[in-house]
Enzyme design. Sequence first.
Site, short mmCIF file in Angstrom:
data_model
loop_
_atom_site.label_atom_id
_atom_site.label_comp_id
_atom_site.label_asym_id
_atom_site.label_seq_id
_atom_site.Cartn_x
_atom_site.Cartn_y
_atom_site.Cartn_z
N LYS A 10 -77.30 -4.03 25.11
CA LYS A 10 -76.01 -4.46 25.65
C LYS A 10 -75.58 -3.57 26.83
CE LYS A 10 -74.50 -6.46 21.24
NZ LYS A 10 -73.37 -6.61 20.27
N PHE A 58 -61.80 -11.31 18.34
CA PHE A 58 -62.41 -10.46 19.36
C PHE A 58 -63.29 -11.23 20.35
CE2 PHE A 58 -65.07 -10.28 15.52
CZ PHE A 58 -66.29 -10.73 16.01
N THR A 92 -72.94 -3.14 12.07
CA THR A 92 -72.22 -3.56 13.29
C THR A 92 -71.35 -2.41 13.82
OG1 THR A 92 -72.12 -5.78 12.34
CG2 THR A 92 -70.69 -5.34 14.23
N ARG A 103 -77.91 1.88 16.37
CA ARG A 103 -76.46 1.90 16.61
C ARG A 103 -75.85 3.26 16.30
NH1 ARG A 103 -75.27 -4.28 14.48
NH2 ARG A 103 -75.21 -5.27 16.53
N ASN A 113 -71.65 -1.90 20.83
CA ASN A 113 -72.55 -1.36 19.81
C ASN A 113 -74.03 -1.43 20.18
OD1 ASN A 113 -72.82 -4.07 19.49
ND2 ASN A 113 -72.18 -4.15 17.35
N HIS A 116 -78.00 -6.13 20.17
CA HIS A 116 -77.83 -7.35 19.37
C HIS A 116 -79.10 -7.54 18.54
CE1 HIS A 116 -77.05 -11.59 18.40
NE2 HIS A 116 -78.33 -11.80 18.69
P1 GDP Z 1 -73.73 -8.18 14.41
O1 GDP Z 1 -74.51 -9.33 13.83
O2 GDP Z 1 -73.96 -6.88 13.68
O3 GDP Z 1 -73.93 -8.03 15.91
O4 GDP Z 1 -72.17 -8.48 14.17
P2 GDP Z 1 -71.32 -9.83 14.26
O5 GDP Z 1 -72.20 -11.05 14.29
O6 GDP Z 1 -70.29 -9.74 13.18
O7 GDP Z 1 -70.54 -9.71 15.63
C1 GDP Z 1 -71.16 -9.98 16.86
C2 GDP Z 1 -70.75 -8.93 17.87
O8 GDP Z 1 -69.35 -9.05 18.10
C3 GDP Z 1 -70.94 -7.49 17.42
O9 GDP Z 1 -72.25 -7.00 17.59
C4 GDP Z 1 -69.94 -6.74 18.30
O10 GDP Z 1 -70.44 -6.54 19.63
C5 GDP Z 1 -68.79 -7.77 18.36
N1 GDP Z 1 -67.77 -7.47 17.35
C6 GDP Z 1 -67.84 -7.60 16.01
N2 GDP Z 1 -66.70 -7.22 15.40
C7 GDP Z 1 -65.87 -6.82 16.41
C8 GDP Z 1 -64.53 -6.32 16.45
O11 GDP Z 1 -63.87 -6.15 15.43
N3 GDP Z 1 -64.03 -6.03 17.70
C9 GDP Z 1 -64.73 -6.21 18.85
N4 GDP Z 1 -64.17 -5.90 20.03
N5 GDP Z 1 -66.00 -6.69 18.85
C10 GDP Z 1 -66.55 -6.98 17.66
#
Ligand code: GDP
Length: 138
Positions: A10, A58, A92, A103, A113, A116
């Site tokens: 990212k 978000f 995450t 991460r 983070n 992906h």
């Molecule tokens: P992942 O599968 O671990 O990437 O997590 P998710 O599918 O839940 O979320 C997708 C992406 O959205 C994450 O990798 C973060 O970049 C972003 N994200 C998730 N939760 C948050 C949050 O609470 N705040 C913000 N700003 N971004 C978030």
Amino acid sequence: MSNITFTMIKPDAVKAGHIGGILDKICAAGFRIKAMKMTKLSMETAGKFYEVHSARPFYGELCEFMSSGHIVAAILEKDNAIADFRTLIGATNPAEAAEGTIRKMYATSIGENAVHGSDSDDNAIIEGNFFFSGLEKF
Ligand code: GDP
């Protein structure tokens, strides 16, 4: 079970100069690179890629961040690719990520983070096809 996952390094990690460190961890963990490119998402393409999250609070922030700089997109191959890659990248939220995960090492916040990783076999195929044509996969 498929042996494919899709990843992006990212914008936060690209800007901080961590492409090499992250690719080193990925290769050391036994993943083979099937496709890779550096590119930049627009707000529109980031919005399409993360459409599944469009109802989440978000979503706007996520699209702004993901279009804020260059990314490195890649398709990776390994037995048990989805689960093994999720283990390699960690939770995450980097504050909750295990020691030694990508991460934990390179992410700064739950939003920014570093990497992906696909969450299912079906999504790995969809996400890989979002970035790469058949001619770009090896
Ligand atoms: P992942 O599968 O671990 O990437 O997590 P998710 O599918 O839940 O979320 C997708 C992406 O959205 C994450 O990798 C973060 O970049 C972003 N994200 C998730 N939760 C948050 C949050 O609470 N705040 C913000 N700003 N971004 C978030």
